[in-house]
Motif scaffolding. Structure first.
Motif, PDB file in Angstrom:
ATOM      1  N   THR A 221       0.857  -1.187   0.000  1.00 40.83           N
ATOM      2  CA  THR A 221       0.000   0.000   0.000  1.00 40.83           C
ATOM      3  C   THR A 221       0.890   1.233   0.000  1.00 40.83           C
ATOM      4  OG1 THR A 221      -1.821   1.144   1.134  1.00 40.83           O
ATOM      5  CG2 THR A 221      -0.177   0.089   2.515  1.00 40.83           C
ATOM      6  N   GLN A 222       0.363   2.347  -0.472  1.00 43.67           N
ATOM      7  CA  GLN A 222       1.160   3.557  -0.564  1.00 43.67           C
ATOM      8  C   GLN A 222       0.251   4.781  -0.539  1.00 43.67           C
ATOM      9  OE1 GLN A 222       2.646   4.489  -4.655  1.00 43.67           O
ATOM     10  NE2 GLN A 222       1.899   2.429  -5.145  1.00 43.67           N
ATOM     11  N   THR A 223       0.868   5.933  -0.306  1.00 48.48           N
ATOM     12  CA  THR A 223       0.131   7.190  -0.345  1.00 48.48           C
ATOM     13  C   THR A 223      -0.429   7.394  -1.748  1.00 48.48           C
ATOM     14  OG1 THR A 223       1.627   8.132   1.303  1.00 48.48           O
ATOM     15  CG2 THR A 223       0.282   9.674   0.033  1.00 48.48           C
ATOM     16  N   ARG A 224      -1.700   7.745  -1.811  1.00 48.99           N
ATOM     17  CA  ARG A 224      -2.342   7.953  -3.108  1.00 48.99           C
ATOM     18  C   ARG A 224      -2.957   9.341  -3.138  1.00 48.99           C
ATOM     19  NH1 ARG A 224      -5.894   2.698  -4.542  1.00 48.99           N
ATOM     20  NH2 ARG A 224      -5.388   3.376  -6.664  1.00 48.99           N
ATOM     21  N   ASN A 225      -2.720  10.062  -4.243  1.00 48.77           N
ATOM     22  CA  ASN A 225      -3.301  11.396  -4.371  1.00 48.77           C
ATOM     23  C   ASN A 225      -4.753  11.306  -4.818  1.00 48.77           C
ATOM     24  OD1 ASN A 225      -3.300  11.037  -7.232  1.00 48.77           O
ATOM     25  ND2 ASN A 225      -1.173  11.746  -7.320  1.00 48.77           N
ATOM     26  N   VAL A 226      -5.390  12.452  -4.986  1.00 50.48           N
ATOM     27  CA  VAL A 226      -6.820  12.476  -5.312  1.00 50.48           C
ATOM     28  C   VAL A 226      -7.099  11.757  -6.623  1.00 50.48           C
ATOM     29  CG1 VAL A 226      -8.774  13.977  -5.795  1.00 50.48           C
ATOM     30  CG2 VAL A 226      -7.116  14.629  -4.031  1.00 50.48           C
ATOM     31  N   ASP A 227      -6.226  11.937  -7.605  1.00 49.44           N
ATOM     32  CA  ASP A 227      -6.452  11.325  -8.908  1.00 49.44           C
ATOM     33  C   ASP A 227      -6.301   9.809  -8.865  1.00 49.44           C
ATOM     34  OD1 ASP A 227      -6.857  13.830 -10.006  1.00 49.44           O
ATOM     35  OD2 ASP A 227      -4.736  14.096 -10.514  1.00 49.44           O
ATOM     36  N   GLU A 228      -5.485   9.297  -7.919  1.00 47.02           N
ATOM     37  CA  GLU A 228      -5.220   7.865  -7.845  1.00 47.02           C
ATOM     38  C   GLU A 228      -6.198   7.128  -6.939  1.00 47.02           C
ATOM     39  OE1 GLU A 228      -0.352   8.106  -8.371  1.00 47.02           O
ATOM     40  OE2 GLU A 228      -1.281   8.149  -6.381  1.00 47.02           O
ATOM     41  N   THR A 229      -6.995   7.863  -6.181  1.00 47.21           N
ATOM     42  CA  THR A 229      -7.873   7.238  -5.184  1.00 47.21           C
ATOM     43  C   THR A 229      -8.828   6.226  -5.798  1.00 47.21           C
ATOM     44  OG1 THR A 229      -7.758   9.232  -3.820  1.00 47.21           O
ATOM     45  CG2 THR A 229      -9.549   7.678  -3.365  1.00 47.21           C
ATOM     46  N   HIS A 230      -9.394   6.557  -6.949  1.00 46.51           N
ATOM     47  CA  HIS A 230     -10.405   5.700  -7.559  1.00 46.51           C
ATOM     48  C   HIS A 230      -9.821   4.759  -8.609  1.00 46.51           C
ATOM     49  CE1 HIS A 230     -13.400   8.075  -5.479  1.00 46.51           C
ATOM     50  NE2 HIS A 230     -12.894   9.177  -5.995  1.00 46.51           N
ATOM     51  N   GLN A 231      -8.501   4.741  -8.757  1.00 46.36           N
ATOM     52  CA  GLN A 231      -7.881   3.831  -9.707  1.00 46.36           C
ATOM     53  C   GLN A 231      -7.675   2.461  -9.082  1.00 46.36           C
ATOM     54  OE1 GLN A 231      -4.256   5.620 -11.102  1.00 46.36           O
ATOM     55  NE2 GLN A 231      -5.268   7.391 -12.010  1.00 46.36           N
ATOM     56  N   SER A 232      -7.706   1.411  -9.917  1.00 42.22           N
ATOM     57  CA  SER A 232      -7.484   0.051  -9.430  1.00 42.22           C
ATOM     58  C   SER A 232      -6.039  -0.083  -8.959  1.00 42.22           C
ATOM     59  CB  SER A 232      -7.767  -0.963 -10.535  1.00 42.22           C
ATOM     60  OG  SER A 232      -9.126  -0.923 -10.914  1.00 42.22           O
ATOM     61  N   PHE A 233      -5.870  -0.780  -7.851  1.00 45.24           N
ATOM     62  CA  PHE A 233      -4.546  -0.952  -7.250  1.00 45.24           C
ATOM     63  C   PHE A 233      -4.020  -2.343  -7.570  1.00 45.24           C
ATOM     64  CE2 PHE A 233      -1.917  -2.295  -3.610  1.00 45.24           C
ATOM     65  CZ  PHE A 233      -0.920  -1.346  -3.698  1.00 45.24           C
ATOM     66  N   GLN A 234      -2.745  -2.438  -7.896  1.00 46.64           N
ATOM     67  CA  GLN A 234      -2.093  -3.716  -8.157  1.00 46.64           C
ATOM     68  C   GLN A 234      -0.859  -3.830  -7.272  1.00 46.64           C
ATOM     69  OE1 GLN A 234      -3.311  -6.086 -10.153  1.00 46.64           O
ATOM     70  NE2 GLN A 234      -5.024  -4.812 -10.850  1.00 46.64           N
ATOM     71  N   LEU A 235      -0.494  -5.068  -6.954  1.00 46.99           N
ATOM     72  CA  LEU A 235       0.727  -5.299  -6.197  1.00 46.99           C
ATOM     73  C   LEU A 235       1.915  -5.167  -7.142  1.00 46.99           C
ATOM     74  CD1 LEU A 235      -0.245  -8.315  -3.905  1.00 46.99           C
ATOM     75  CD2 LEU A 235      -0.138  -5.902  -3.307  1.00 46.99           C
ATOM     76  N   GLU A 236       2.616  -4.041  -7.061  1.00 49.07           N
ATOM     77  CA  GLU A 236       3.751  -3.776  -7.940  1.00 49.07           C
ATOM     78  C   GLU A 236       5.060  -4.004  -7.191  1.00 49.07           C
ATOM     79  OE1 GLU A 236       3.248   0.184  -9.308  1.00 49.07           O
ATOM     80  OE2 GLU A 236       1.468  -0.269 -10.508  1.00 49.07           O
ATOM     81  N   ARG A 237       6.065  -4.390  -7.935  1.00 51.28           N
ATOM     82  CA  ARG A 237       7.375  -4.647  -7.352  1.00 51.28           C
ATOM     83  C   ARG A 237       8.163  -3.344  -7.207  1.00 51.28           C
ATOM     84  NH1 ARG A 237      10.531  -8.975  -6.373  1.00 51.28           N
ATOM     85  NH2 ARG A 237      12.796  -8.726  -6.481  1.00 51.28           N
ATOM     86  N   LEU A 238       8.801  -3.176  -6.062  1.00 52.32           N
ATOM     87  CA  LEU A 238       9.643  -2.000  -5.831  1.00 52.32           C
ATOM     88  C   LEU A 238      10.872  -2.093  -6.721  1.00 52.32           C
ATOM     89  CD1 LEU A 238      10.032   0.527  -3.959  1.00 52.32           C
ATOM     90  CD2 LEU A 238      11.488  -0.939  -2.549  1.00 52.32           C
ATOM     91  N   PRO A 239      11.190  -1.040  -7.484  1.00 51.77           N
ATOM     92  CA  PRO A 239      12.379  -1.083  -8.345  1.00 51.77           C
ATOM     93  C   PRO A 239      13.637  -1.435  -7.545  1.00 51.77           C
ATOM     94  CG  PRO A 239      11.040   0.835  -8.861  1.00 51.77           C
ATOM     95  CD  PRO A 239      10.448   0.229  -7.623  1.00 51.77           C
ATOM     96  N   ASN A 240      14.494  -2.249  -8.175  1.00 51.27           N
ATOM     97  CA  ASN A 240      15.718  -2.682  -7.492  1.00 51.27           C
ATOM     98  C   ASN A 240      16.608  -1.510  -7.115  1.00 51.27           C
ATOM     99  OD1 ASN A 240      15.153  -5.453  -7.555  1.00 51.27           O
ATOM    100  ND2 ASN A 240      15.934  -5.649  -9.638  1.00 51.27           N
ATOM    101  N   ALA A 241      16.597  -0.464  -7.952  1.00 51.55           N
ATOM    102  CA  ALA A 241      17.444   0.696  -7.670  1.00 51.55           C
ATOM    103  C   ALA A 241      17.061   1.343  -6.344  1.00 51.55           C
ATOM    104  CB  ALA A 241      17.330   1.710  -8.810  1.00 51.55           C
ATOM    105  N   ILE A 242      15.761   1.395  -6.056  1.00 49.38           N
ATOM    106  CA  ILE A 242      15.306   1.974  -4.787  1.00 49.38           C
ATOM    107  C   ILE A 242      15.580   1.007  -3.648  1.00 49.38           C
ATOM    108  CG2 ILE A 242      13.312   2.827  -3.502  1.00 49.38           C
ATOM    109  CD1 ILE A 242      12.103   3.756  -6.094  1.00 49.38           C
ATOM    110  N   ALA A 243      15.274  -0.272  -3.864  1.00 53.19           N
ATOM    111  CA  ALA A 243      15.466  -1.267  -2.810  1.00 53.19           C
ATOM    112  C   ALA A 243      16.921  -1.337  -2.371  1.00 53.19           C
ATOM    113  CB  ALA A 243      14.998  -2.631  -3.299  1.00 53.19           C
ATOM    114  N   SER A 244      17.842  -1.267  -3.327  1.00 51.01           N
ATOM    115  CA  SER A 244      19.264  -1.356  -2.977  1.00 51.01           C
ATOM    116  C   SER A 244      19.735  -0.151  -2.185  1.00 51.01           C
ATOM    117  CB  SER A 244      20.102  -1.502  -4.251  1.00 51.01           C
ATOM    118  OG  SER A 244      19.955  -0.355  -5.076  1.00 51.01           O
TER     119      SER A 244
END
Length: 313
Positions: A221-244
């Motif tokens: 789950t993550q912070t969602r802005n007003v435009d993203e509130t009503h969009q369908s959510f999917q389990l996305e993978r965190l980019p390796n660059a950020i994870a590292s």
């Protein structure tokens, strides 16, 4: 050229008074620049330290809220699992026990009891019926067998019900008879809607964001802005660059500035939710971090410029 003319040509064009004036102005200008530069550097470092500490406080607050929420979900379940002989009593009585469990917290999507052979004994599915109930029991039979073989509580990976946009996790814990011998399994499917509320209520600055990552490096789950509130959510993978950088980076590297989840340069900090092995990540745009320092530098430039102008005058 006559001798007097040569002496005039070699005579210094500046008088002693002018030299003194120039020296005083130069000293004043250098003093203003040195003091202003030193104050700017010190203020920048102090503000960066303050921003980092604030980020740490934010992420620790979120971790504490998540731990409390998960403990609240597991407490009734763990309490019922301590009832010795629960797997051997009459199925109708078991059914009442399970109904009571689902009433303690509406997050329980389904609960069931299995005997020592892994056979279904009783179950309650407040939001499911018929084929859905049978599908739930069949899909978790393997988990029941693992609990019976290991005699330890298991927690499934988080899944997403795409139809209802709800995160689900399954808990399975062993049941014991009056002699404290393994005698069955108590199983519960729990929704994690409360995580969205924790994320939404955690302050992360004007344009900051916060998200939760599980062991598989999936964003739950993550912070969602007003435009993203009503969009369908999917389990996305965190980019390796950020994870590292933020999850597996060198702990000695205090300040972690990198390209964040939304593609902008951020100051990020992460903390571990030990009970489930999740990471909570808080990101604040660098532009927002540096904004107070920029205002301070502007003020110092105007003040220093004014001081220099007065010195020259």
């Amino acid at each position: 050229m006559t001798a007097p003319s040569l002496r005039q040509a070699l005579r210094p064009s500046w008088s002693l008074t002018q030299f003194i004036q120039f020296g005083l102005v130069a000293i004043a200008v250098l003093t203003v620049l040195m003091v202003g530069g030193s104050l700017t550097v010190l203020s920048y470092q102090a503000h960066l330290d303050e921003a980092w500490q604030l980020q740490q406080a934010r992420v620790q607050t979120a971790v504490g809220d998540i731990e409390s929420h998960l403990n609240g979900l597991q407490y009734p379940f763990n309490y019922f699992s301590k009832v010795r002989g629960l797997s051997r009593i009459d199925p109708d009585v078991q059914q009442r026990f399970l109904e009571g469990l689902t009433r303690t917290n509406h997050a329980y999507e389904a609960v069931a009891i299995f005997d020592r052979q892994g056979e279904f004994r009783a179950g309650v599915t407040p939001y499911q019926a018929g084929d859905a109930e049978q599908a739930f029991l069949i899909s978790h039979r393997q988990m029941v067998r693992r609990v019976l073989s290991r005699s330890e509580q298991l927690l499934s990976p988080v899944t997403l019900d795409t139809d209802r946009q709800t995160l689900l996790v399954t808990i399975a814990t062993p049941l014991y008879d009056a002699s404290d011998q393994l005698d069955g399994v108590l199983l519960a499917s729990v929704n994690l809607e409360g995580l969205n509320g924790i994320i939404a209520q955690t302050p992360v600055g004007r344009n900051g964001s916060i998200y939760i990552v599980d062991r598989r490096q999936l964003i739950l789950t993550q912070t969602r802005n007003v435009d993203e509130t009503h969009q369908s959510f999917q389990l996305e993978r965190l980019p390796n660059a950020i994870a590292s950088r933020v999850l597996y980076g060198d702990p000695a590297h205090q300040f972690k500035i990198y390209q964040g989840l939304r593609g902008q340069s951020v100051l990020g900090v992460a903390a571990l939710v030990y009970s489930v092995g999740w990471y909570v990540v808080v990101e604040l745009p660098v532009m927002e971090v540096y904004a107070p320092v920029g205002r301070l530098m502007t003020m110092m430039l105007w003040t220093g410029g004014g001081a220099i102008a007065i010195a020259i005058a």
